[in-house]
Design an enzyme around this catalytic site. Structure first.
Site, PDB file in Angstrom:
ATOM      1  N   ILE A 159       0.793  -0.777   0.105  1.00  9.47           N
ATOM      2  CA  ILE A 159      -0.522   0.063  -0.278  1.00  9.47           C
ATOM      3  C   ILE A 159       0.967   1.596  -0.088  1.00  9.47           C
ATOM      4  O   ILE A 159       0.771   2.432  -1.252  1.00  9.47           O
ATOM      5  CB  ILE A 159      -1.083  -0.113   1.316  1.00  9.47           C
ATOM      6  N   HIS A 287     -12.853   2.991   8.522  1.00  9.54           N
ATOM      7  CA  HIS A 287     -11.828   1.940   8.219  1.00  9.54           C
ATOM      8  C   HIS A 287     -12.732   1.630   7.321  1.00  9.54           C
ATOM      9  O   HIS A 287     -13.457   0.750   6.441  1.00  9.54           O
ATOM     10  CB  HIS A 287     -12.223   1.487   8.876  1.00  9.54           C
TER      11      HIS A 287
HETATM   12  P1  NAP Z   1       2.677  -4.975   3.756  1.00  4.02           P
HETATM   13  O1  NAP Z   1       3.344  -5.390   1.807  1.00  4.02           O
HETATM   14  O2  NAP Z   1       2.828  -6.283   4.331  1.00  4.02           O
HETATM   15  O3  NAP Z   1       3.561  -3.792   4.074  1.00  4.02           O
HETATM   16  C1  NAP Z   1       4.094  -3.468   5.207  1.00  4.02           C
HETATM   17  C2  NAP Z   1       5.464  -2.466   5.267  1.00  4.02           C
HETATM   18  O4  NAP Z   1       5.499  -2.132   6.785  1.00  4.02           O
HETATM   19  C3  NAP Z   1       6.093  -3.205   4.812  1.00  4.02           C
HETATM   20  O5  NAP Z   1       7.066  -2.715   4.241  1.00  4.02           O
HETATM   21  C4  NAP Z   1       7.152  -3.333   6.639  1.00  4.02           C
HETATM   22  O6  NAP Z   1       8.985  -4.009   5.572  1.00  4.02           O
HETATM   23  C5  NAP Z   1       6.918  -2.820   6.988  1.00  4.02           C
HETATM   24  N1  NAP Z   1       6.827  -2.251   8.215  1.00  4.02           N
HETATM   25  C6  NAP Z   1       7.060  -3.203   9.137  1.00  4.02           C
HETATM   26  N2  NAP Z   1       6.959  -2.899  10.315  1.00  4.02           N
HETATM   27  C7  NAP Z   1       7.329  -1.750  10.524  1.00  4.02           C
HETATM   28  C8  NAP Z   1       8.269  -1.036  11.461  1.00  4.02           C
HETATM   29  N3  NAP Z   1       7.817  -1.102  12.621  1.00  4.02           N
HETATM   30  N4  NAP Z   1       9.000   0.410  10.573  1.00  4.02           N
HETATM   31  C9  NAP Z   1       9.031   0.179   9.536  1.00  4.02           C
HETATM   32  N5  NAP Z   1       8.075   0.031   8.329  1.00  4.02           N
HETATM   33  C10 NAP Z   1       8.008  -2.077   8.397  1.00  4.02           C
HETATM   34  O7  NAP Z   1       1.233  -5.036   4.109  1.00  4.02           O
HETATM   35  P2  NAP Z   1      -0.094  -3.543   3.463  1.00  4.02           P
HETATM   36  O8  NAP Z   1      -0.669  -4.686   2.439  1.00  4.02           O
HETATM   37  O9  NAP Z   1       0.444  -2.684   2.217  1.00  4.02           O
HETATM   38  O10 NAP Z   1      -1.248  -3.404   4.640  1.00  4.02           O
HETATM   39  C11 NAP Z   1      -0.016  -2.565   5.251  1.00  4.02           C
HETATM   40  C12 NAP Z   1      -1.390  -3.161   6.530  1.00  4.02           C
HETATM   41  O11 NAP Z   1      -2.072  -1.520   5.894  1.00  4.02           O
HETATM   42  C13 NAP Z   1      -2.275  -4.116   6.762  1.00  4.02           C
HETATM   43  O12 NAP Z   1      -0.974  -4.756   8.043  1.00  4.02           O
HETATM   44  C14 NAP Z   1      -3.244  -3.067   7.133  1.00  4.02           C
HETATM   45  O13 NAP Z   1      -2.789  -3.332   8.392  1.00  4.02           O
HETATM   46  C15 NAP Z   1      -3.620  -1.583   6.322  1.00  4.02           C
HETATM   47  N6  NAP Z   1      -4.330  -1.866   5.640  1.00  4.02           N
HETATM   48  C16 NAP Z   1      -5.492  -0.982   6.026  1.00  4.02           C
HETATM   49  C17 NAP Z   1      -6.461  -0.940   5.027  1.00  4.02           C
HETATM   50  C18 NAP Z   1      -7.701   0.097   5.764  1.00  4.02           C
HETATM   51  O14 NAP Z   1      -8.802  -0.341   5.124  1.00  4.02           O
HETATM   52  N7  NAP Z   1      -7.970   1.030   5.877  1.00  4.02           N
HETATM   53  C19 NAP Z   1      -7.218  -1.780   4.506  1.00  4.02           C
HETATM   54  C20 NAP Z   1      -5.857  -2.473   4.637  1.00  4.02           C
HETATM   55  C21 NAP Z   1      -4.538  -2.907   4.892  1.00  4.02           C
HETATM   56  P3  NAP Z   1       9.406  -5.481   5.500  1.00  4.02           P
HETATM   57  O15 NAP Z   1       9.174  -6.241   3.768  1.00  4.02           O
HETATM   58  O16 NAP Z   1      10.295  -4.718   5.378  1.00  4.02           O
HETATM   59  O17 NAP Z   1       8.926  -6.571   6.430  1.00  4.02           O
END
Ligand code: NAP
Length: 328
Positions: A159, A287
């Site tokens: 995202i 949300h």
């Molecule tokens: P993703 O592809 O797994 O991306 C998460 C990123 O965060 C990864 O690049 C990860 O790095 C990084 N990260 C993890 N821990 C960290 C830290 N302590 N400091 C800095 N970076 C860190 O997940 P995504 O699909 O983009 O989704 C992200 C989050 O958005 C989901 O987990 C969910 O909670 C939220 N979300 C919200 C909605 C909504 O409706 N608002 C919808 C969808 C998702 P690494 O690659 O090094 O692990």
């Protein structure tokens, strides 16, 4: 005749999203207005082969350990912080989620929040409706430009990267932090990876896209706000507890930062009498990051595929704890 495996679903879904895909199962639905395993589902836990749940349904170890037949938990969300995944892994139970399909919808919503807050759309709209649009005011409803602004993205995963892609044509400077180094993304997105302190202190807009983990819980608290520019705008479309709600309220009311746009809050749902709703510089949506017709339908389809695969003893198409498939 052998009895069909039992599935507990915390919420029902529109029939055209499900079609015949659950015909091979006995399905018990929870109350749509209750979260988690409610009274309607509780008595069936010992017989359940599968649980289908949503992101705000807590599935703790106490539930998992009451279900000796449980073969799969399928979450209709990408984040799985509502489920005790560690306990599932110990029990050898795969946990399914729906990554990727909600990337574009959530990135679009992030941009919508960012633009709404930076241009005060909610306030301008309310004022227009309330008859406060009396003339073209040179100093009325002044917003902040994205062009030449520094946008800091915390968590450059699917995202976060999609948000960065969308921001490219706006002509802003992109910086990001991420747990692991991403030199390729620095080139692809023309963005610079920096340490968190630099991002906090130099960004005009800060967008949160990290998952909720022990490390990110409360990541944006009093100390983080103290480092931000007083003109900073914070956007949270990740998970509510990544931001300390009390510290955010304090930052918004003391002009420590300029404004915030929140698609997620802590607690969730945010009660109607919560003081954050009273702040003109806080824009809140309930949300809705993945809330488009197509995205939700595709999410449901993937969550059902995960569920069926788990019941049939096959690897889940999208599994958050694939270590359950490794020989011990
Ligand atoms: P993703 O592809 O797994 O991306 C998460 C990123 O965060 C990864 O690049 C990860 O790095 C990084 N990260 C993890 N821990 C960290 C830290 N302590 N400091 C800095 N970076 C860190 O997940 P995504 O699909 O983009 O989704 C992200 C989050 O958005 C989901 O987990 C969910 O909670 C939220 N979300 C919200 C909605 C909504 O409706 N608002 C919808 C969808 C998702 P690494 O690659 O090094 O692990």
């Amino acid at each position: 005749m052998e009895e069909k495996p039992l599935i507990l679903m915390t919420h029902d879904l529109p029939p055209d999203w499900v079609e015949n895909s659950l015909n091979d199962f006995r399905v018990i639905f929870g109350d749509n207005d209750q979260r988690g395993i409610d009274n309607k589902l509780e008595e069936y836990i010992p017989e359940a082969s599968g649980i289908f749940c949503l992101l705000d349904d807590p599935i703790p170890a106490t539930i998992i350990n009451q279900a000796p037949l449980l073969k799969v938990i399928s979450n209709m969300a990408v984040g799985t912080d509502n489920i005790d995944v560690k306990t599932c892994t110990t029990r050898g139970i795969p946990v399914g989620h729906t990554p990727g399909v909600l990337t574009d919808g959530t990135a679009d919503l992030t941009l919508a929040l960012l633009l709404s807050v930076s241009r005060q759309l909610a306030e301008a709209n309310q004022d227009a409706r309330a008859g406060k649009w009396s003339s073209w005011e040179p100093t009325g409803w002044l917003g902040r430009d994205l062009k030449d602004a520094t946008v800091g993205i915390i968590g450059l995963g699917k995202i976060g990267s999609a948000v960065a892609e969308r921001l490219k044509p706006f002509g802003c400077k992109l910086i990001f932090t991420n747990r692991s180094p991403l030199p390729g993304q620095e080139i692809n997105l023309n963005a610079r990876q920096v340490v968190l302190d630099e991002l906090l202190s130099t960004s005009d807009f800060i967008c949160l896209h990290v998952p909720l983990t022990q490390e990110t819980n409360g990541m944006i608290g009093k100390e983080a706000f103290a480092k931000m520019k007083t003109s900073a705008i914070l956007i949270n479309a990740a998970r509510g507890p990544v931001v300390d709600t009390d510290a955010l309220y304090e930052a918004l009311t003391s002009s420590r930062i300029l404004a915030a746009g929140l698609d997620v809050t802590d607690p969730e749902p945010l009660p109607p009498d919560h003081p954050l709703y009273q702040l003109p510089n806080c824009f809140i949506t309930p949300h809705i990051g993945s809330a488009t017709v197509n995205t939700r339908k595709v999410m449901a389809g993937i969550a059902i595929r995960n569920l069926k695969a788990g019941i049939q003893g096959e690897p889940l198409p999208y599994c958050v704890n694939p270590e359950v498939y490794k020989p011990s």
